[in-house]
Write a protein that holds these residues in place. Structure first.
Motif, PDB file in Angstrom:
ATOM      1  N   ARG A 267       0.868  -1.137   0.071  1.00 36.82           N
ATOM      2  CA  ARG A 267       0.098   0.013  -0.056  1.00 36.82           C
ATOM      3  C   ARG A 267       0.698   1.383  -0.011  1.00 36.82           C
ATOM      4  O   ARG A 267       0.508   2.388  -0.578  1.00 36.82           O
ATOM      5  N   GLN A 268       1.828   1.144   0.772  1.00 39.32           N
ATOM      6  CA  GLN A 268       2.967   2.422   0.884  1.00 39.32           C
ATOM      7  C   GLN A 268       3.334   2.656  -0.473  1.00 39.32           C
ATOM      8  O   GLN A 268       3.764   3.934  -0.765  1.00 39.32           O
ATOM      9  N   CYS A 269       3.816   1.724  -1.016  1.00 32.73           N
ATOM     10  CA  CYS A 269       4.519   1.701  -2.478  1.00 32.73           C
ATOM     11  C   CYS A 269       3.768   2.222  -3.358  1.00 32.73           C
ATOM     12  O   CYS A 269       3.825   3.151  -4.063  1.00 32.73           O
ATOM     13  N   ALA A 270       2.530   1.944  -3.511  1.00 34.63           N
ATOM     14  CA  ALA A 270       1.457   2.398  -4.632  1.00 34.63           C
ATOM     15  C   ALA A 270       1.063   3.932  -4.139  1.00 34.63           C
ATOM     16  O   ALA A 270       0.997   4.451  -5.185  1.00 34.63           O
ATOM     17  N   GLN A 271       0.968   4.144  -2.836  1.00 32.76           N
ATOM     18  CA  GLN A 271       0.536   5.582  -2.532  1.00 32.76           C
ATOM     19  C   GLN A 271       1.974   6.456  -2.849  1.00 32.76           C
ATOM     20  O   GLN A 271       1.689   7.726  -3.580  1.00 32.76           O
ATOM     21  N   ALA A 272       3.226   6.020  -2.752  1.00 30.53           N
ATOM     22  CA  ALA A 272       4.276   6.924  -2.959  1.00 30.53           C
ATOM     23  C   ALA A 272       4.491   7.135  -4.439  1.00 30.53           C
ATOM     24  O   ALA A 272       5.014   8.076  -4.614  1.00 30.53           O
ATOM     25  N   LEU A 273       4.178   5.998  -5.159  1.00 32.26           N
ATOM     26  CA  LEU A 273       4.312   6.211  -6.429  1.00 32.26           C
ATOM     27  C   LEU A 273       3.414   7.246  -6.971  1.00 32.26           C
ATOM     28  O   LEU A 273       3.665   8.080  -7.915  1.00 32.26           O
ATOM     29  N   GLY A 274       2.127   7.040  -6.614  1.00 30.54           N
ATOM     30  CA  GLY A 274       1.141   8.131  -7.016  1.00 30.54           C
ATOM     31  C   GLY A 274       1.406   9.544  -6.833  1.00 30.54           C
ATOM     32  O   GLY A 274       1.451  10.511  -7.438  1.00 30.54           O
ATOM     33  N   ARG A 275       2.032   9.710  -5.587  1.00 26.24           N
ATOM     34  CA  ARG A 275       2.504  11.012  -5.212  1.00 26.24           C
ATOM     35  C   ARG A 275       3.705  11.631  -6.079  1.00 26.24           C
ATOM     36  O   ARG A 275       3.824  12.765  -6.338  1.00 26.24           O
ATOM     37  N   GLU A 276       4.234  10.670  -6.609  1.00 22.19           N
ATOM     38  CA  GLU A 276       5.551  11.148  -7.654  1.00 22.19           C
ATOM     39  C   GLU A 276       5.007  11.163  -8.805  1.00 22.19           C
ATOM     40  O   GLU A 276       5.826  11.636 -10.058  1.00 22.19           O
ATOM     41  N   GLY A 277       3.832  10.975  -9.122  1.00 24.41           N
ATOM     42  CA  GLY A 277       3.363  10.970 -10.548  1.00 24.41           C
ATOM     43  C   GLY A 277       3.424   9.998 -11.409  1.00 24.41           C
ATOM     44  O   GLY A 277       3.568  10.103 -12.702  1.00 24.41           O
ATOM     45  N   ILE A 278       3.801   8.687 -10.754  1.00 25.52           N
ATOM     46  CA  ILE A 278       4.140   7.572 -11.411  1.00 25.52           C
ATOM     47  C   ILE A 278       3.065   6.585 -11.431  1.00 25.52           C
ATOM     48  O   ILE A 278       2.669   5.822 -10.134  1.00 25.52           O
ATOM     49  N   PRO A 279       2.213   6.535 -12.419  1.00 27.05           N
ATOM     50  CA  PRO A 279       0.611   5.869 -12.113  1.00 27.05           C
ATOM     51  C   PRO A 279       1.042   4.272 -11.669  1.00 27.05           C
ATOM     52  O   PRO A 279       1.521   3.670 -12.726  1.00 27.05           O
ATOM     53  N   PRO A 280       0.571   3.972 -10.651  1.00 25.64           N
ATOM     54  CA  PRO A 280       0.574   2.016 -10.314  1.00 25.64           C
ATOM     55  C   PRO A 280      -0.626   1.523 -11.503  1.00 25.64           C
ATOM     56  O   PRO A 280      -1.550   2.031 -11.620  1.00 25.64           O
TER      57      PRO A 280
END
Length: 339
Positions: A296-309
């Protein structure tokens, strides 16, 4: 007596369709390792090891059109020129095996895999096509024969015709340099899209064969061989990250530093990228404590960086995982995996 009028011949219509065959093929999620390696003769050879995804990406149906030239193949949807070329080549190869006259036909492709992202979409189409043509001719083509036809149709091919085993595969020659083992180490992969999901021209990418590159890639080859033998997920992640880092000299993903930083923060074993595309993944050991929280943390961090999971999957799945969503046809706004 008046003679009866001569009968006119019935108007000739299109020939009735001939046999129909079906084929399908899986896809992959980019590469764990890609570079230049020495083959059995000691010569440098571009090769790769893909990360398989356990889904059927492409399905094909091929119907004979009796009496038509072998190069008269129509494709639906249009624009699938590599699949059409594969159909023509496969028709001729299968007809030769049967000692029969080749003919054209109608090819229909279905699937929802985005194109040009480094997931083997064109190879999946080509393999499904070759299998459908072979099925329509009642011919069983071995993987090596499918690989040769795929390379002729595409110029380069992924090893999807060989199944999910980890292979070091010479993509521009269609031959296996090494079978690394039965399966990759167990991993949970959080997929994502780099570069806005833009396609990459695979064949336009340069191939380096410098001595220092050969030494580096041969070292990674030995590491991956050991990772497979020992089912070592941590070592698999190190190989994927090192290979991806080397490839940044060509691809230059602006998100790559953020991707590796997220991997470090969330306890991932490493990252992998499509070296000829923009799909990427973070690799987690399924035995890691607190795995669901880390995902969950990984997917959220990707989203914050503008990298779509995009999707979460495993290297050891035998059926679709709970929560996995399909790829969308419009990849600019990929479906997000609910983890």
């Amino acid at each position: 007596m008046t003679a009866a009028p001569a009968r006119r011949p019935a108007p000739s219509g299109p020939a009735a369709p001939g046999p129909t065959g079906a084929g399908h093929a899986a896809c992959h999620h980019g590469e764990i390792l890609q570079g230049v390696f020495r083959d059995a003769r000691g010569l440098p050879c571009p090769a790769l090891v893909t990360l398989p995804v356990n889904v059927r990406a492409s399905a094909a149906r091929f119907t004979h059109r009796p009496g038509s030239p072998s190069d008269e193949v129509t494709v639906t949807p249009g624009g699938r020129t590599k699949a059409r070329a594969a159909a023509v080549l496969a028709v001729r190869a299968c007809a030769a095996r049967r000692g029969a006259e080749p003919c054209g036909g109608e090819l229909t492709l279905t699937g929802d895999l985005p194109l040009g992202l480094g997931m083997g979409s064109s190879t999946s189409d080509v393999i499904a096509t070759v299998r459908a043509v072979a099925d329509s001719w009642g011919v069983r083509l071995p993987p090596d024969a499918i690989a040769r036809l795929s390379v002729r149709a595409e110029g380069a091919s992924d090893p999807l015709m060989h199944g999910p085993r980890p292979l070091l595969f010479a993509q521009r020659e269609g031959r296996v340099l090494e079978t690394l083992g039965r399966a990759l180490p167990p991993a949970v992969v959080v997929g994502c899209a780099l570069g806005g999901g833009e396609p990459v021209d695979t064949l336009a990418l340069p191939v380096s064969a410098r001595d220092e590159d050969l030494a580096a890639y041969e070292h990674l080859r030995r590491m991956l061989r050991r990772a497979v033998t020992d089912a070592d997920t941590a070592l698999l992640g190190r190989v994927g990250t090192a290979s991806a880092r080397l490839r940044q000299r060509v691809l230059r993903h602006r998100e790559f530093p953020a991707l590796t930083a997220i991997a470090d923060r969330t306890g991932a074993a490493g990252v992998q990228i499509a070296h000829s595309g923009n799909v990427a993944g973070l690799l987690f050991d399924p035995r890691t404590p607190g795995l669901e929280r880390r995902l969950r943390q990984c997917a959220q961090a990707l989203g914050r960086e503008g990298i779509p999971p995009t999707r979460t999957f495993t290297t050891f799945a035998t059926r679709p995982e709970r929560g996995v969503v399909p790829w969308t046809n419009t990849f600019r706004k990929p479906s997000a995996a609910r983890i």
